[in-house]
Design a protein around this motif. Structure first.
Motif, mmCIF file in Angstrom:
data_model
loop_
_atom_site.group_PDB
_atom_site.id
_atom_site.type_symbol
_atom_site.label_atom_id
_atom_site.label_comp_id
_atom_site.label_asym_id
_atom_site.label_seq_id
_atom_site.Cartn_x
_atom_site.Cartn_y
_atom_site.Cartn_z
ATOM 1 N N ASN A 159 44.701 43.924 60.760
ATOM 2 C CA ASN A 159 43.986 45.047 60.151
ATOM 3 C C ASN A 159 42.871 44.574 59.233
ATOM 4 O OD1 ASN A 159 43.722 47.963 59.646
ATOM 5 N ND2 ASN A 159 44.339 47.420 57.570
ATOM 6 N N LEU A 160 43.130 43.559 58.418
ATOM 7 C CA LEU A 160 42.112 43.079 57.481
ATOM 8 C C LEU A 160 40.920 42.460 58.190
ATOM 9 C CD1 LEU A 160 44.292 41.468 54.656
ATOM 10 C CD2 LEU A 160 43.159 43.703 54.647
ATOM 11 N N ALA A 161 41.107 42.014 59.425
ATOM 12 C CA ALA A 161 40.026 41.346 60.157
ATOM 13 C C ALA A 161 38.829 42.252 60.395
ATOM 14 C CB ALA A 161 40.553 40.823 61.491
ATOM 15 N N GLN A 162 39.021 43.571 60.330
ATOM 16 C CA GLN A 162 37.909 44.493 60.589
ATOM 17 C C GLN A 162 37.024 44.702 59.364
ATOM 18 O OE1 GLN A 162 39.043 48.768 60.967
ATOM 19 N NE2 GLN A 162 41.117 48.066 60.450
ATOM 20 N N TYR A 163 37.433 44.163 58.203
ATOM 21 C CA TYR A 163 36.704 44.420 56.962
ATOM 22 C C TYR A 163 35.940 43.182 56.484
ATOM 23 C CZ TYR A 163 39.729 48.499 56.867
ATOM 24 O OH TYR A 163 40.383 49.657 57.193
ATOM 25 N N LYS A 164 34.807 43.453 55.835
ATOM 26 C CA LYS A 164 34.047 42.383 55.193
ATOM 27 C C LYS A 164 34.560 42.106 53.789
ATOM 28 C CE LYS A 164 30.587 40.703 56.394
ATOM 29 N NZ LYS A 164 30.276 39.431 57.106
ATOM 30 N N ALA A 165 35.132 43.118 53.137
ATOM 31 C CA ALA A 165 35.626 42.938 51.775
ATOM 32 C C ALA A 165 36.731 43.941 51.493
ATOM 33 C CB ALA A 165 34.496 43.107 50.764
ATOM 34 N N VAL A 166 37.603 43.565 50.559
ATOM 35 C CA VAL A 166 38.624 44.466 50.045
ATOM 36 C C VAL A 166 38.343 44.668 48.558
ATOM 37 C CG1 VAL A 166 41.078 44.897 49.705
ATOM 38 C CG2 VAL A 166 40.305 43.637 51.727
ATOM 39 N N ILE A 167 38.250 45.926 48.148
ATOM 40 C CA ILE A 167 37.920 46.288 46.774
ATOM 41 C C ILE A 167 39.179 46.818 46.102
ATOM 42 C CG2 ILE A 167 36.503 47.787 45.315
ATOM 43 C CD1 ILE A 167 34.474 47.863 47.698
ATOM 44 N N TRP A 168 39.637 46.124 45.066
ATOM 45 C CA TRP A 168 40.812 46.556 44.312
ATOM 46 C C TRP A 168 40.312 47.434 43.166
ATOM 47 C CZ3 TRP A 168 45.929 43.729 44.534
ATOM 48 C CH2 TRP A 168 46.056 43.017 45.727
ATOM 49 N N CYS A 169 40.378 48.734 43.375
ATOM 50 C CA CYS A 169 39.786 49.702 42.450
ATOM 51 C C CYS A 169 40.852 50.249 41.512
ATOM 52 C CB CYS A 169 39.119 50.834 43.237
ATOM 53 S SG CYS A 169 38.346 52.095 42.204
ATOM 54 N N ASN A 170 40.873 49.716 40.283
ATOM 55 C CA ASN A 170 41.821 50.153 39.259
ATOM 56 C C ASN A 170 43.273 50.089 39.728
ATOM 57 O OD1 ASN A 170 40.577 50.694 36.725
ATOM 58 N ND2 ASN A 170 39.498 52.419 37.663
ATOM 59 N N THR A 171 43.585 49.072 40.529
ATOM 60 C CA THR A 171 44.976 48.763 40.809
ATOM 61 C C THR A 171 45.664 48.383 39.502
ATOM 62 O OG1 THR A 171 44.316 46.491 41.288
ATOM 63 C CG2 THR A 171 44.544 47.999 43.166
ATOM 64 N N SER A 172 46.975 48.422 39.470
ATOM 65 C CA SER A 172 47.688 48.018 38.255
ATOM 66 C C SER A 172 49.126 47.665 38.598
ATOM 67 C CB SER A 172 47.666 49.144 37.209
ATOM 68 O OG SER A 172 48.397 50.263 37.672
ATOM 69 N N GLY A 173 49.730 46.880 37.709
ATOM 70 C CA GLY A 173 51.132 46.536 37.869
ATOM 71 C C GLY A 173 51.357 45.349 38.794
ATOM 72 N N ASN A 174 52.625 45.072 39.049
ATOM 73 C CA ASN A 174 53.030 43.921 39.850
ATOM 74 C C ASN A 174 53.685 44.385 41.152
ATOM 75 O OD1 ASN A 174 52.258 42.323 37.599
ATOM 76 N ND2 ASN A 174 54.260 42.723 36.669
ATOM 77 N N ASN A 175 53.957 43.428 42.021
ATOM 78 C CA ASN A 175 54.696 43.702 43.260
ATOM 79 C C ASN A 175 54.002 44.730 44.155
ATOM 80 O OD1 ASN A 175 56.872 41.990 42.391
ATOM 81 N ND2 ASN A 175 57.544 43.665 41.061
ATOM 82 N N LEU A 176 52.680 44.685 44.179
ATOM 83 C CA LEU A 176 51.956 45.614 45.052
ATOM 84 C C LEU A 176 52.090 45.213 46.514
ATOM 85 C CD1 LEU A 176 48.641 46.259 43.074
ATOM 86 C CD2 LEU A 176 50.839 47.432 42.909
ATOM 87 N N LEU A 177 52.149 43.918 46.775
ATOM 88 C CA LEU A 177 52.261 43.398 48.136
ATOM 89 C C LEU A 177 53.483 42.496 48.230
ATOM 90 C CD1 LEU A 177 48.549 42.262 48.810
ATOM 91 C CD2 LEU A 177 49.555 44.520 49.201
ATOM 92 N N ASN A 178 54.137 42.485 49.402
ATOM 93 C CA ASN A 178 55.218 41.523 49.598
ATOM 94 C C ASN A 178 54.629 40.175 50.008
ATOM 95 O OD1 ASN A 178 54.769 41.488 52.435
ATOM 96 N ND2 ASN A 178 56.227 43.157 52.757
ATOM 97 N N ALA A 179 55.485 39.192 50.206
ATOM 98 C CA ALA A 179 55.008 37.829 50.470
ATOM 99 C C ALA A 179 54.170 37.747 51.743
ATOM 100 C CB ALA A 179 56.192 36.872 50.557
ATOM 101 N N THR A 180 54.573 38.447 52.789
ATOM 102 C CA THR A 180 53.819 38.424 54.046
ATOM 103 C C THR A 180 52.455 39.074 53.870
ATOM 104 O OG1 THR A 180 55.863 38.496 55.323
ATOM 105 C CG2 THR A 180 53.835 39.137 56.465
ATOM 106 N N GLN A 181 52.401 40.162 53.148
ATOM 107 C CA GLN A 181 51.139 40.854 52.895
ATOM 108 C C GLN A 181 50.215 40.014 52.007
ATOM 109 O OE1 GLN A 181 53.013 44.275 51.247
ATOM 110 N NE2 GLN A 181 53.466 45.197 53.250
ATOM 111 N N GLN A 182 50.783 39.338 51.024
ATOM 112 C CA GLN A 182 49.990 38.443 50.196
ATOM 113 C C GLN A 182 49.370 37.335 51.036
ATOM 114 O OE1 GLN A 182 52.356 36.956 46.933
ATOM 115 N NE2 GLN A 182 52.716 39.015 46.084
ATOM 116 N N GLN A 183 50.144 36.763 51.938
ATOM 117 C CA GLN A 183 49.626 35.688 52.780
ATOM 118 C C GLN A 183 48.498 36.186 53.672
ATOM 119 O OE1 GLN A 183 50.601 32.285 52.579
ATOM 120 N NE2 GLN A 183 48.625 32.250 53.639
ATOM 121 N N ALA A 184 48.622 37.396 54.195
ATOM 122 C CA ALA A 184 47.565 37.963 55.032
ATOM 123 C C ALA A 184 46.278 38.103 54.240
ATOM 124 C CB ALA A 184 48.003 39.310 55.596
#
Length: 336
Positions: free
Chosen positions: A70-95
């Motif tokens: 899914n991420l391959a289709q994007y040029k950038a990911v914008i983290w807009c006022n995200t907050s806190g911890n544990n937003l992504l699991n280990a597999t998602q972090q690696q991606a």
């Protein structure tokens, strides 16, 4: 001959790495404070992309969207006022780490440094470039202060020497706060009080990191920033352009000429505007076959001029602005 080879290389680099319109993903998940301004931020980013014809925007709060495919289709990911911890699991972090390693861009807005404050994901902390301190972690909202522009970048070059803004200014020094080496600071806020953590400190920065590009601004607490603050909106627009790669590295050095093309897509006539009026510039436009279809000269002291391309067919073109040994590039979409 060397100039022509360089132009050809730049053209095909742009052609094969850019679709007719780039895509960005705006990530808005929160496990901490949820800023009411998030919706305004998504709308602003969407409108900036569609108005300029430079990108289309998707938005998600779903961590399941962080897959390699899914991420391959994007040029950038914008983290807009995200907050806190544990937003992504280990597999998602690696991606996401793989996305950056493959040349993807990252842009963080305001509370993106209030994300993973527990340092459970060191890659993210280094990528975004800071961790906001806790207890207290910011000034009162709408604290009025002056920021100094400390380095050149299209995201700040239009501001002059200082920018006065009311904002919720973060602290980085104490109680788990941290700034990371490698940040190239752009904005420095003056002292905001008498405590040690009120010292002058960076508020926005950028860098190349892990194979990709990173841009962060601690500004953007209030919804009004995204709807009516022209300086803030331009600040974010140029940050996005940087992380999606609209400014190329040529000859090992980043070449930046501040300019704006509008409208884009264009029907017959677009307006070229620049804050750099010291040097004369050449404007070249290539079709998708790499053939030069337009060449014009823009004299020094000219801040804006109309460019007529009514004789060109509809489609995607690649443009280059050349000033001395500097070169910046852009996509142009011609349509009726």
């Amino acid at each position: 001959m060397k100039t022509q080879i360089l132009l050809t290389t730049v053209f095909f680099s742009l052609l094969f790495n850019l679709s007719a319109q780039d895509k960005v993903l705006v990530f808005t998940k929160t496990n901490g404070f949820t800023h009411p301004s998030i919706g305004a931020g998504v709308t602003m980013i969407t409108n900036l992309g569609s108005t300029n014809g430079l990108w289309t925007t998707d938005q998600t709060e779903d961590a399941n969207d962080f897959t390699t495919a899914n991420l391959a289709q994007y040029k950038a990911v914008i983290w807009c006022n995200t907050s806190g911890n544990n937003l992504l699991n280990a597999t998602q972090q690696q991606a996401f780490e793989d996305f950056i390693a493959a040349g993807g861009g990252f842009l963080g807005i305001h509370a993106a440094t209030d994300t993973y404050r527990d340092k459970s994901w060191p890659f993210y902390n280094d990528l975004v470039g800071g961790i906001v301190q806790s207890g207290p972690n910011h000034t009162s909202n709408n604290f009025n202060a002056d920021m100094t522009i400390v380095n050149s970048h299209p995201a700040v070059d239009f501001l002059g020497m200082t920018w006065n803004k009311s904002e919720e200014y973060y602290y980085w020094r104490n109680n788990g706060g941290q700034l990371f080496s490698g940040n190239i600071d752009l904005l420095m806020v003056a002292s905001t009080g008498s405590n040690d953590y009120d010292e002058a400190r960076p508020i926005s920065w950028y860098k190349e990191y892990g194979g990709g590009r990173s841009f962060y601004t601690a500004l953007g607490h209030n919804s009004s920033d995204y709807t009516s603050n022209a300086n803030f909106i331009k600040h974010i627009e140029e940050g996005i352009k940087y992380v999606i790669g609209n400014t190329l590295s040529v000859g090992g050095q980043e070449q930046q000429i501040p300019f704006r093309i509008s409208p884009n897509p264009v029907s017959d006539v677009f307006r070229f505007s620049t804050s750099d009026v010291v040097k004369a510039k050449s404007l070249l436009i290539y079709d998708i076959n790499g053939q030069l279809v337009y060449k014009g000269e823009i004299p020094s002291a000219v801040a804006s001029t109309n460019i007529n391309i009514e004789n060109l067919s509809n489609g995607l073109y690649i443009g280059s602005i050349i000033s001395g040994n500097q070169q910046s590039n852009f996509k142009l979409i011609k349509k009726n």
